[in-house]
Design a protein around this motif. Structure first.
Motif, PDB file in Angstrom:
ATOM      1  N   VAL A  53      66.881  -8.556-125.585  1.00  0.00           N
ATOM      2  CA  VAL A  53      66.667  -9.443-126.732  1.00  0.00           C
ATOM      3  C   VAL A  53      65.652  -8.831-127.689  1.00  0.00           C
ATOM      4  N   VAL A  54      64.528  -8.368-127.151  1.00  0.00           N
ATOM      5  CA  VAL A  54      63.488  -7.786-128.006  1.00  0.00           C
ATOM      6  C   VAL A  54      63.999  -6.513-128.667  1.00  0.00           C
ATOM      7  N   GLU A  55      64.735  -5.695-127.917  1.00  0.00           N
ATOM      8  CA  GLU A  55      65.279  -4.460-128.493  1.00  0.00           C
ATOM      9  C   GLU A  55      66.270  -4.761-129.614  1.00  0.00           C
ATOM     10  N   GLU A  56      67.074  -5.813-129.461  1.00  0.00           N
ATOM     11  CA  GLU A  56      68.011  -6.206-130.515  1.00  0.00           C
ATOM     12  C   GLU A  56      67.264  -6.610-131.785  1.00  0.00           C
ATOM     13  N   LEU A  57      66.179  -7.343-131.617  1.00  0.00           N
ATOM     14  CA  LEU A  57      65.404  -7.769-132.782  1.00  0.00           C
ATOM     15  C   LEU A  57      64.690  -6.585-133.428  1.00  0.00           C
ATOM     16  N   LYS A  58      64.219  -5.664-132.612  1.00  0.00           N
ATOM     17  CA  LYS A  58      63.604  -4.456-133.174  1.00  0.00           C
ATOM     18  C   LYS A  58      64.640  -3.628-133.929  1.00  0.00           C
ATOM     19  N   LEU A  59      65.865  -3.584-133.414  1.00  0.00           N
ATOM     20  CA  LEU A  59      66.937  -2.888-134.119  1.00  0.00           C
ATOM     21  C   LEU A  59      67.214  -3.537-135.470  1.00  0.00           C
ATOM     22  N   SER A  60      67.233  -4.856-135.505  1.00  0.00           N
ATOM     23  CA  SER A  60      67.456  -5.559-136.763  1.00  0.00           C
ATOM     24  C   SER A  60      66.366  -5.221-137.778  1.00  0.00           C
TER      25      SER A  60
END
Length: 658
Positions: free
Chosen positions: A567-574
């Motif tokens: 989840v955190v990695e997805e938000l960092k990607l965004s």
């Protein structure tokens, strides 16, 4: 904090009655009548309450023996009471006894959801209260676009259903164009696709039904058929087989996207689809879409359109598709955009058709269309959106206004349902995390508009506490804030952010970008969007500060989930995608680039960042979604990467010539 603030959606009526007391470490459920007992057994009520209790108290399911001194029992008394809304319930806690009344099994289910949420968020000590609750809209839905690139894996879809169920959403559609379902007759046309199979749809249908969610089949049947009409075998079924010129002078043609409604083979294609798809679903409904048939009546069907009019041409074909749905014993849902343009078609709609009235922008209201549909007597649902497509992390303020307006107008003008839409335009770069603000806020607004429209903080906290389980309680607010970067763009682009557009558009000069963007704005006007001259008041320095703050906040969240890191990695990607767009804007407008050396250094930096971003994009995509569609989703990013490489090559060649 009052126990009321631990409930979302907020119930219609809630009263604190004074005092507070603790629950026991086990539940004993009794029913006053046999029907209620059957309902309770059917929804596994005692097991669900015990499981929720175990999660917070560590008690073992079913430990109710009086010999165990550590076990105390909370009595739950159920009663079937006529006159309560079928989806409503009442609940009273006065200490020692939890009383629940309902008139239908689904109402009891929603009462249990409320009790589960109270246990999870308030623990074992509750203030004494009385709740009287029921929804504004009988149908409260969510529609996820799986037709443009991103088809979730089954675990992702099961998790989505669980999330929707907890929010008392009872309707789900997976929007389809292209080949997201494995139509057996056409598998050879889409060899690289990774579609949902018939068996998987049957599993999803059963899983959704067990959580009181109606999974409705969805297949576009007229417009949005570009992937099909791109195949040589089907191209002649198009309204414009060779593409069509835009309604304004542009140096390109639009590809064929609309079926020719006068060609019997078009209906045969749709019949083949519906005959295979619809029997897989227990729902009484099917959505045939029928929206945005660009060029209808101007190509192969022009003669018929001139004879009877475009509106009647549309309805002539729609009647045939509706007939196909009726043969499967289902009622039809269809979008209302063409009906709105041709109001003479309203009286022609069969009685079992429900119109889906869509609008995704806060500069216009649902009021006029909702009023017209109510006056016509046509059943309809209001359909706002999450505002996340073509936006990476969303357009939060637009979403809040759009959903609130839909709830107010739908409630005022008799809408039978409310569906939150989440589309896949421009690559479907948004993750489900980015769509949680729209899903959660929309669920609250559709359950009880008056209580929940102003409850933005309640929606934020629900995301933190229940969906993402952030012990810092901050991620819900952060997700809403991630959808506000577009305010620093101050762009007049419609239904997207400038950053998303720029990343899809690629590296360019300022003059060329603005010329092409103004042409696109003119096209918007022609198809009914706001349009007008392209305006941009970009706040570059503020955008850098915004990015820095969001990165710091992401480092602070503490999620208690099995997939917390993802989840955190997805938000960092965004955030990385937005950061790439900020750098691209700097390059196009030459902000703080005094010479070629500075520009070259920036392009090197952007290229390296983009390579890392694409790698993360592909890795994270495959954790939750199927491989088919990934290459199409990243196509614009790879194009931009190639442009950076060409730019650096030009710098190198220029240096050698000096």
């Amino acid at each position: 904090m009052s126990i009321l603030n631990k409930l979302y959606p907020r119930p219609r009526g809630f009263q604190l009655t004074g005092g507070r007391s603790s629950l026991g470490t086990a539940f004993a459920v009794t029913a006053r009548d046999e029907e209620m007992k059957r309902w309770a057994d059917g929804i596994n009520m005692e097991r669900r309450l015990s499981a929720a209790l175990n999660r917070i108290a560590g008690a073992s399911i079913g430990q109710t023996s009086s010999k165990d001194a550590a076990v105390t029992v909370t009595k739950v008394e159920l009663a079937c009471v006529s006159g309560i809304h079928p989806q409503g319930y009442s609940m009273t806690w006065e200490g020692g006894l939890l009383r629940i009344e309902a008139s239908a099994r689904i109402g009891l289910h929603y009462a249990v959801l409320t009790a589960e949420q109270l246990l999870e968020r308030s623990g074992l000590e509750w203030e004494h209260f009385h709740i009287e609750d029921e929804p504004d809209f009988p149908v409260r839905g969510f529609m996820l676009d799986i037709g443009r690139n991103k088809i979730p894996k089954m675990d992702t879809l099961f998790g989505l259903i669980d999330t929707l169920s907890g929010l008392k959403i009872n309707h789900l559609q997976l929007y389809m164009e292209g080949y997201p379902f494995s139509y057996s007759a056409y598998a050879g046309l889409f060899p690289d696709a990774t579609p949902i199979t018939a068996k998987e749809y049957e599993e999803l249908d059963a899983y959704a039904a067990s959580r009181f969610i109606d999974l409705v089949p969805n297949q576009n049947c007229l417009g949005h058929m570009g992937d099909w009409l791109a195949k040589p075998e089907l191209r002649e079924l198009a309204e414009h087989p060779d593409g069509m010129s835009p309604p304004i002078p542009l140096p390109f043609k639009l590809p064929p996207t609309t079926l020719n409604p006068t060609d019997g083979r078009s209906l045969e294609l749709v019949k083949t689809m519906l005959d295979e798809l619809l029997p897989l679903f227990s729902s009484a409904y099917a959505n045939i879409n029928m929206d945005e048939p660009f060029g209808l009546g101007t190509g192969s069907s022009k003669a018929r359109a001139e004879q009877i009019g475009v509106g009647k041409l549309y309805m002539e074909y729609a009647d045939k598709v509706i007939g196909l749905v009726q043969k499967h014993g289902k009622k039809t849902l269809m979008w209302g955009d063409i009906i709105a343009k041709h109001p003479e078609t309203l009286p022609l709609l069969p009685a079992d058709v429900t119109v889906l009235d869509w609008n995704y922008d806060n500069y216009r209201s649902f009021e006029a269309s909702a009023r017209r549909l109510q006056e016509s007597g046509v059943p309809y649902y209001v359909c706002p959106g999450t505002s996340t497509w073509a936006a990476i992390t969303g357009r939060t303020d637009n979403m809040l206004d759009n959903i609130a307006d839909a709830a107010r107008c739908g409630a005022a003008f008799g809408a039978g349902g409310f569906i939150i839409t989440d589309w896949g335009d421009s690559g479907h770069w948004q993750t489900l995390n980015a769509s949680y603000p729209g899903i959660v806020y929309g669920a609250g607004a559709s359950w009880q508009a008056e209580r929940n429209i102003e409850e933005i903080e309640g929606a934020e906290q629900y995301i933190s506490d229940v969906i993402l389980k952030d012990s810092t309680g901050s991620i819900g607010k952060l997700l809403f804030e991630l959808g506000r970067y577009y305010r620093l763009e101050n762009s007049s682009l419609d239904n997207m952010t400038y950053t998303s557009y720029l990343l899809n558009r690629g590296l360019s000069t300022q003059e060329k970008l603005e010329t092409e963007t103004n042409a696109m704005m003119e096209l918007y006007k022609e198809i009914g969007a706001r349009g007008g001259p392209f305006l941009l008041d970009y706040r570059y320095a503020e955008m850098l500060n915004w990015l820095s703050s969001r990165k710091q906040q992401l480092e602070q969240v503490q999620l208690n989930l099995p997939d917390a890191n993802t989840v955190v990695e997805e938000l960092k990607l965004s955030v990385a995608l937005i950061e790439q767009g900020v750098g691209l804007h700097r390059c196009v407008y030459r902000i703080e680039l005094p010479d070629d050396a500075a520009e070259q250094a920036l392009v090197v930096q952007l290229k390296e960042q983009l390579e890392q971003t694409i790698h993360e994009f592909e890795r994270l995509w495959l954790l939750r979604n199927r491989a088919g569609g990934l290459a199409r989703s990243t196509k614009a990013l790879y194009k931009l990467l190639g442009q950076y490489e060409e730019k650096l090559k030009a710098f190198a060649e220029a240096s050698q010539m000096e």
